[in-house]
Motif scaffolding. Structure first.
Motif, PDB file in Angstrom:
ATOM      1  N   SER A 165      28.422  31.379  50.748  1.00 41.57           N
ATOM      2  CA  SER A 165      27.609  31.398  51.969  1.00 41.57           C
ATOM      3  C   SER A 165      26.968  30.040  52.223  1.00 41.57           C
ATOM      4  CB  SER A 165      26.525  32.482  51.857  1.00 41.57           C
ATOM      5  OG  SER A 165      27.089  33.759  51.705  1.00 41.57           O
ATOM      6  N   ILE A 166      26.474  29.404  51.160  1.00 44.69           N
ATOM      7  CA  ILE A 166      25.883  28.066  51.309  1.00 44.69           C
ATOM      8  C   ILE A 166      26.922  27.083  51.830  1.00 44.69           C
ATOM      9  CG2 ILE A 166      24.861  26.118  50.078  1.00 44.69           C
ATOM     10  CD1 ILE A 166      23.565  28.067  48.170  1.00 44.69           C
ATOM     11  N   ALA A 214      20.845  31.354  52.939  1.00 45.73           N
ATOM     12  CA  ALA A 214      21.652  30.218  52.491  1.00 45.73           C
ATOM     13  C   ALA A 214      21.663  29.100  53.531  1.00 45.73           C
ATOM     14  CB  ALA A 214      23.074  30.680  52.195  1.00 45.73           C
ATOM     15  N   TYR A 215      21.449  29.450  54.789  1.00 42.37           N
ATOM     16  CA  TYR A 215      21.396  28.431  55.855  1.00 42.37           C
ATOM     17  C   TYR A 215      20.283  27.425  55.581  1.00 42.37           C
ATOM     18  CZ  TYR A 215      20.106  26.467  60.401  1.00 42.37           C
ATOM     19  OH  TYR A 215      19.762  25.618  61.420  1.00 42.37           O
ATOM     20  N   GLY A 219      21.770  26.479  41.276  1.00 41.70           N
ATOM     21  CA  GLY A 219      20.595  27.210  40.807  1.00 41.70           C
ATOM     22  C   GLY A 219      20.179  28.309  41.769  1.00 41.70           C
ATOM     23  N   THR A 220      20.186  28.008  43.064  1.00 42.45           N
ATOM     24  CA  THR A 220      19.818  29.020  44.060  1.00 42.45           C
ATOM     25  C   THR A 220      20.818  30.159  44.064  1.00 42.45           C
ATOM     26  OG1 THR A 220      18.877  27.259  45.435  1.00 42.45           O
ATOM     27  CG2 THR A 220      19.240  29.392  46.481  1.00 42.45           C
ATOM     28  N   VAL A 253      29.239  23.674  56.123  1.00 40.19           N
ATOM     29  CA  VAL A 253      30.295  23.239  57.040  1.00 40.19           C
ATOM     30  C   VAL A 253      29.832  23.356  58.485  1.00 40.19           C
ATOM     31  CG1 VAL A 253      32.605  23.778  57.888  1.00 40.19           C
ATOM     32  CG2 VAL A 253      32.164  23.764  55.437  1.00 40.19           C
ATOM     33  N   LEU A 254      29.159  24.472  58.817  1.00 40.86           N
ATOM     34  CA  LEU A 254      28.651  24.654  60.178  1.00 40.86           C
ATOM     35  C   LEU A 254      27.634  23.565  60.543  1.00 40.86           C
ATOM     36  CD1 LEU A 254      28.189  28.537  60.289  1.00 40.86           C
ATOM     37  CD2 LEU A 254      30.030  27.180  61.318  1.00 40.86           C
TER      38      LEU A 254
END
Length: 352
Positions: free
Chosen positions: A132-133, A58-59, A81-82, A138-139
């Motif tokens: 997770s995305i 997801a990163y 979609g992912t 945010v990170l």
């Protein structure tokens, strides 16, 4: 590099979170009477931990869409979609893992897989991957903010250095021109004095070459430079120029910008001593009163000064230099009282 995988602490924390999610999923299976605790934990925990490893991708999904190029429909399409694709992958993963546990042929292994549970797993997988995305997004945003702050700090430093360099180019020629004018004046009346002044001037600039590139020097080094400058001026003015220094020994290793006091002594001579028939005494003093360093210069002035008044460039340069280095933590004040011009400088106390 993926920030979650950057160190062991982040990896441990991430898998601890996914372990908690697996336990929550097992509890959901138990509360909905789909499975017993043993079966639910064996089914949910391993599959969730594996999905946690997969969700590290997801990163790269979050990073694939730069902030400046985003729109609502693009973000919804790519992220949604992912997440749906990975939700399907997790559903398939759970189906095959359940098939493997059923091979144990034990009462504590395997659960009953039906359409309702498959839909639940698809929804949970999609939401977990989407979450997770968003976490990675945010990170990435925080990392961009930190990089922007570092670039801004670097730009401010470069701008400050450029400003200081401009100020130095204004100060150094000013002193050089005045010294050359003094030598020129001496050549017709005192050739030996002009020669001595030329030698002293060369030695002075030789000493300043190393110190002028430093941002700050000890007060003792600045005093040494000032003494050399005053030696040059005494050749010209003779007994007309007297100097008295009251330097607190505790202040000698305190730091200040190089060539800070010399232009002030030059102004004291040019706009004070020079206009007096009998000359006068310049007093230079320093003291420490933590957390401050105080430096003061006093010189007599004529009650009827000559028409060649200064423009205040030296004092303006002094204020600009200190503002660039110290911000609002420094102070410069000057006044004339009883035919004495006094300038006081207050700096934050720093020691070499």
């Amino acid at each position: 590099m993926n920030p979650i995988l950057s160190n062991l602490r982040n990896i441990t924390l991430t898998y601890a979170i996914w372990l908690m999610i697996g336990c929550l999923l097992a509890a959901l299976l138990v509360l909905t009477n789909i499975s017993l605790w043993a079966n639910a934990l064996l089914f949910a925990v391993p599959s969730t931990l594996v999905f946690g490893s997969i969700s590290a991708s997801a990163y790269y999904v979050a990073r694939s869409l730069p902030m400046k190029k985003r729109s609502f429909f693009v973000v919804a399409g790519v992220f949604g979609g992912t997440a749906l694709i990975y939700g399907i992958i997790w559903g398939i993963l759970c189906f095959f893992w359940n098939k493997i546990t059923l091979l144990f042929d034990e009462s504590w292994a395997g659960i009953e897989m039906n359409q309702h549970l498959a839909s639940l797993l698809l929804i949970c997988g999609t939401l977990l991957y989407l979450l997770s995305i968003l976490v990675y997004d945010v990170l990435l945003a925080l990392d961009n903010i930190r990089q922007a702050e570092r670039r801004e700090a670097a730009s401010e430093m470069l701008a400050r250095d450029a400003e200081l360099q401009v100020l130095r180019t204004q100060i150094n020629p000013h002193f050089l021109f005045n010294s050359l004018n003094s030598i020129s004046a001496l050549t017709t009346i005192d050739a030996a004095g002009a020669r001595d002044m030329t030698i002293e001037l060369a030695q002075f600039f030789r000493q300043t070459l190393a110190l002028s590139e430093q941002q700050k020097i000890a007060l003792s080094d600045e005093i040494a430079l000032c003494n050399h400058f005053l030696t040059i001026e005494k050749i010209r003015f003779g007994k007309k120029l007297q100097v008295q220094m009251r330097i607190d020994p505790d202040s000698e290793n305190c730091l200040l910008p190089p060539m800070l006091l010399q232009p002030l002594l030059e102004n004291a001579i040019k706009h004070g001593i020079r206009d007096l028939v009998d000359g006068g005494t310049i007093e230079l003093s320093s003291k420490v009163r933590a957390p401050w360093l105080f430096v003061a210069i006093d010189n007599p002035v004529d009650t009827q000064p000559s028409s060649a008044q200064g423009t205040g460039t030296g004092l303006k340069n002094l204020q600009a230099r200190l503002r660039s280095l110290y911000g609002d933590k420094s102070r410069v004040e000057w006044r004339i009282a009883e035919q004495v011009f006094r300038i006081e400088i207050t700096l934050p106390l720093e020691r070499s």
